[in-house]
Design a protein around this motif. Structure first.
Motif, mmCIF file in Angstrom:
data_model
loop_
_atom_site.group_PDB
_atom_site.id
_atom_site.type_symbol
_atom_site.label_atom_id
_atom_site.label_comp_id
_atom_site.label_asym_id
_atom_site.label_seq_id
_atom_site.Cartn_x
_atom_site.Cartn_y
_atom_site.Cartn_z
ATOM 1 N N SER A 7 0.834 -1.211 0.000
ATOM 2 C CA SER A 7 0.000 0.000 0.000
ATOM 3 C C SER A 7 0.859 1.247 0.000
ATOM 4 N N SER A 8 1.902 1.225 0.784
ATOM 5 C CA SER A 8 2.815 2.359 0.854
ATOM 6 C C SER A 8 3.494 2.605 -0.499
ATOM 7 N N GLU A 10 2.274 1.857 -3.412
ATOM 8 C CA GLU A 10 1.263 2.418 -4.313
ATOM 9 C C GLU A 10 1.070 3.910 -4.050
ATOM 10 N N GLN A 11 1.027 4.300 -2.795
ATOM 11 C CA GLN A 11 0.857 5.713 -2.459
ATOM 12 C C GLN A 11 2.037 6.535 -2.966
ATOM 13 N N ALA A 12 3.248 5.996 -2.827
ATOM 14 C CA ALA A 12 4.441 6.704 -3.300
ATOM 15 C C ALA A 12 4.402 6.885 -4.820
ATOM 16 N N LYS A 13 3.968 5.854 -5.527
ATOM 17 C CA LYS A 13 3.852 5.958 -6.992
ATOM 18 C C LYS A 13 2.801 7.000 -7.369
ATOM 19 N N ARG A 14 1.693 7.001 -6.646
ATOM 20 C CA ARG A 14 0.637 7.965 -6.946
ATOM 21 C C ARG A 14 1.157 9.396 -6.753
ATOM 22 N N ARG A 15 1.917 9.632 -5.679
ATOM 23 C CA ARG A 15 2.499 10.963 -5.454
ATOM 24 C C ARG A 15 3.483 11.325 -6.569
ATOM 25 N N GLU A 18 1.500 12.351 -9.736
ATOM 26 C CA GLU A 18 0.287 13.129 -9.524
ATOM 27 C C GLU A 18 0.099 14.230 -10.568
ATOM 28 N N PRO A 28 -1.368 2.754 -9.907
ATOM 29 C CA PRO A 28 -0.049 2.340 -9.430
ATOM 30 C C PRO A 28 0.013 0.826 -9.274
ATOM 31 N N GLY A 39 -0.686 -4.763 -3.600
ATOM 32 C CA GLY A 39 -1.376 -3.597 -3.073
ATOM 33 C C GLY A 39 -2.831 -3.597 -3.523
ATOM 34 N N GLU A 41 -4.754 -1.390 -5.071
ATOM 35 C CA GLU A 41 -5.042 -0.913 -6.423
ATOM 36 C C GLU A 41 -4.537 -1.904 -7.472
#
Length: 99
Positions: A7-8, A10-15, A18, A28, A39, A41
């Motif tokens: 999950s982390s 995926e969040q880093a890729k999304r940032r 962005e 992601p 993850g 997503e």
């Protein structure tokens, strides 16, 4: 928590992406590991792709085949990383000492 690293990632890729143009659909797929959980997503994307492949081919096993292809691609990437490390350091002995 199981899957927290995925999950982390995926969040880093999304940032990171962005500012990508809104004409693109971004999902992601960074939370995929060889032996670890995917993850959320990445799982959702895989499920959707599996449904579409099954629908278009009419083969209920098509989703499983897609998962196997993704798994093989990850394993090949890992093998390529290891082999590149071996070339740089001179042999498997150095890699095994590192591990």
């Amino acid at each position: 928590m199981v899957g927290a690293a995925a999950s982390s990632a995926e969040q880093a890729k999304r940032r990171k992406y962005e500012n990508l143009d809104s004409s693109f659909i971004f999902v992601p797929f960074g939370g995929v590991e060889t032996l670890g959980p995917w993850g959320p997503e990445a799982r959702a994307l895989f499920k959707e792709l599996s449904k579409r492949v099954i629908k278009s081919t009419g083969d209920p096993r098509a989703g499983s085949y897609l998962g196997q292809r993704i798994s093989l691609a990850i394993q090949r990437g890992n093998a390529a990383s290891i082999l590149e490390t071996v070339r740089r350091c001179g042999g498997f002995e150095d890699v095994l000492d590192f591990i």
